[in-house]
Design a protein around this motif. Structure first.
Motif, PDB file in Angstrom:
ATOM      1  N   SER A  37       1.121  -1.257  -0.487  1.00  0.00           N
ATOM      2  CA  SER A  37       0.279   0.144   0.394  1.00  0.00           C
ATOM      3  C   SER A  37       0.833   1.128  -0.024  1.00  0.00           C
ATOM      4  N   VAL A  38       0.177   2.274  -0.094  1.00  0.00           N
ATOM      5  CA  VAL A  38       1.388   3.867  -0.859  1.00  0.00           C
ATOM      6  C   VAL A  38       1.526   4.001   1.616  1.00  0.00           C
ATOM      7  N   ASP A  39       0.399   3.494   2.164  1.00  0.00           N
ATOM      8  CA  ASP A  39       0.805   3.275   3.937  1.00  0.00           C
ATOM      9  C   ASP A  39       2.312   2.617   3.717  1.00  0.00           C
ATOM     10  N   ALA A  40       2.168   1.735   3.868  1.00  0.00           N
ATOM     11  CA  ALA A  40       3.264   0.591   3.875  1.00  0.00           C
ATOM     12  C   ALA A  40       4.862   1.430   3.148  1.00  0.00           C
ATOM     13  N   VAL A  83       4.991   4.912   3.004  1.00  0.00           N
ATOM     14  CA  VAL A  83       5.101   6.088   4.041  1.00  0.00           C
ATOM     15  C   VAL A  83       5.817   5.684   4.922  1.00  0.00           C
ATOM     16  N   ASP A  84       5.519   4.495   5.213  1.00  0.00           N
ATOM     17  CA  ASP A  84       5.879   3.394   7.372  1.00  0.00           C
ATOM     18  C   ASP A  84       7.117   3.560   6.508  1.00  0.00           C
ATOM     19  N   LYS A 129       8.864   6.766   7.545  1.00  0.00           N
ATOM     20  CA  LYS A 129       9.106   7.680   8.385  1.00  0.00           C
ATOM     21  C   LYS A 129       9.946   6.771   9.595  1.00  0.00           C
ATOM     22  N   VAL A 137       3.093   9.330  -4.395  1.00  0.00           N
ATOM     23  CA  VAL A 137       3.281   8.991  -2.834  1.00  0.00           C
ATOM     24  C   VAL A 137       4.216   9.773  -2.467  1.00  0.00           C
ATOM     25  N   SER A 192       2.141  12.072  -0.477  1.00  0.00           N
ATOM     26  CA  SER A 192       1.990  11.562   1.833  1.00  0.00           C
ATOM     27  C   SER A 192       3.240  11.426   2.288  1.00  0.00           C
ATOM     28  N   VAL A 193       4.347  11.266   1.648  1.00  0.00           N
ATOM     29  CA  VAL A 193       5.602  11.340   2.519  1.00  0.00           C
ATOM     30  C   VAL A 193       5.946  12.266   3.041  1.00  0.00           C
ATOM     31  N   HIS A 232       3.602  12.729   6.021  1.00  0.00           N
ATOM     32  CA  HIS A 232       3.501  12.503   7.698  1.00  0.00           C
ATOM     33  C   HIS A 232       5.488  12.503   8.220  1.00  0.00           C
TER      34      HIS A 232
END
Length: 334
Positions: A15-18, A20-21, A24, A47, A50-51, A54
């Motif tokens: 995912s995009v969240d992955a 971003v994580d 981070k 992406v 979003s990075v 966050h």
């Protein structure tokens, strides 16, 4: 020691969240910048937005955005916008990509990648200056417009990815930095001479052109598994991505091996192609093994005179857990 960046995975992530994580986590571990490539998956610019939202300190950058998939003006607009949303942490990396992606995915003739990259660099830099863009080139003819919001603060640096002699010379002449990839130590030194020649043609000090070396890395407690993943990655690029990477390795004095891997891969003998990447070649152009061995190998690359920053990249088949393990093992100060 120079900078140490992290190259977010080129392969599809959950995912995009992955992603971003992972950026981070890179920030927490002290990496200087998170680079994101754009291939045939998620949009790098979305992406990275979003990075940016966050994270607080880690730099962001495209490595690379292809010059064939967007107009130069749009690339410049995008870089300016990412500079704004990141609070000045953006660095733009661009390049031609390769014919397999450009022709088979984007449906665009690969054409003359040197000329296309040169003109894109010229236009992007004009756009980012905030001045009215006036350009009359072979591929692009622009007149009368400038960024409505004015230039970004500060103006982001613009890098070019390049492997061949003329392409690296072009990076030295027209870009602020060079992204080196799929090069042996000896190949890196040869191409650095081309970079210096380009910088000197532009009246620049070669030391002012930043060299970022992208290195495929895998550091796991199971050192053999780590090296197997790196070996598979190199074989895929040499065999499965057209002739671009094959010819690049042949140019560096490994012609027989490069053609052998390519032929075996395209004959369906992929295990044989992978096995052809021997330990000497693997260690000459990548990092793989236990955390201790991988740290030692990475330090050897960082000590090379031409290198200003190393970008820790990951094998395409590595799992999220293997990526995080490698990030942690090779973090600055680890």
């Amino acid at each position: 020691m120079g900078g140490r960046d992290v190259f977010l995975p080129v392969a599809a992530q959950p995912s995009v969240d992955a992603l971003v994580d992972q950026a981070k986590r890179g920030e927490e571990l002290g990496y200087d910048r998170a680079w994101l490539p754009e291939t045939w998956g998620r949009s790098a610019t979305v992406v990275l937005t979003s990075v940016a939202e966050h994270t607080d300190e880690i730099g962001i950058g495209t490595s690379i955005v292809p010059v064939y998939s967007r107009s130069p003006a749009l690339i410049g607009m995008t870089a300016a916008t990412l500079q704004e949303v990141s609070g000045g942490r953006m660095r733009l990396g661009l390049g031609p990509s390769g014919p397999a992606v450009i022709e088979n995915w984007h449906g665009v003739d690969f054409g003359n990648p040197l000329k296309r990259t040169r003109e894109t660099l010229d236009v992007v830099k004009q756009v980012l200056s905030g001045e009215v863009v006036e350009y009359d080139g072979e591929y692009f003819d622009l007149s009368g417009f400038r960024l409505r919001q004015g230039p970004p603060e500060p103006v982001p640096s613009v890098d070019a990815a390049a492997m061949g002699p003329k392409a690296v010379e072009l990076a030295g002449r027209f870009a602020d930095g060079w992204h080196a990839l799929m090069l042996t130590r000896e190949g890196l030194n040869e191409r650095t001479e081309d970079l210096a020649r380009g910088a000197e043609l532009a009246g620049k000090d070669p030391d002012d052109v930043r060299t970022t070396l992208s290195l495929t890395c895998c550091a796991l407690e199971d050192g053999d598994q780590a090296r197997d993943l790196v070996r598979q990655h190199l074989a895929f690029y040499l065999g499965g991505m057209g002739t671009y990477y094959r010819d690049n390795l042949a140019r560096q004095g490994h012609e027989e091996l490069a053609h052998g891997v390519y032929d075996a891969w395209n004959d369906g003998r992929r295990e044989e192609a992978t096995a052809m990447i021997d330990d000497d070649l693997l260690d000459a152009m990548a990092v793989g093994g236990t955390p201790e061995r991988a740290r030692d190998l990475l330090a050897e690359f960082e000590s090379l005179d031409p290198v200003d920053a190393v970008s820790v990249s990951f094998p395409r088949a590595a799992s999220v857990e293997e990526i995080v393990s490698t990030m942690e093992a090779l973090a600055p100060g680890a």
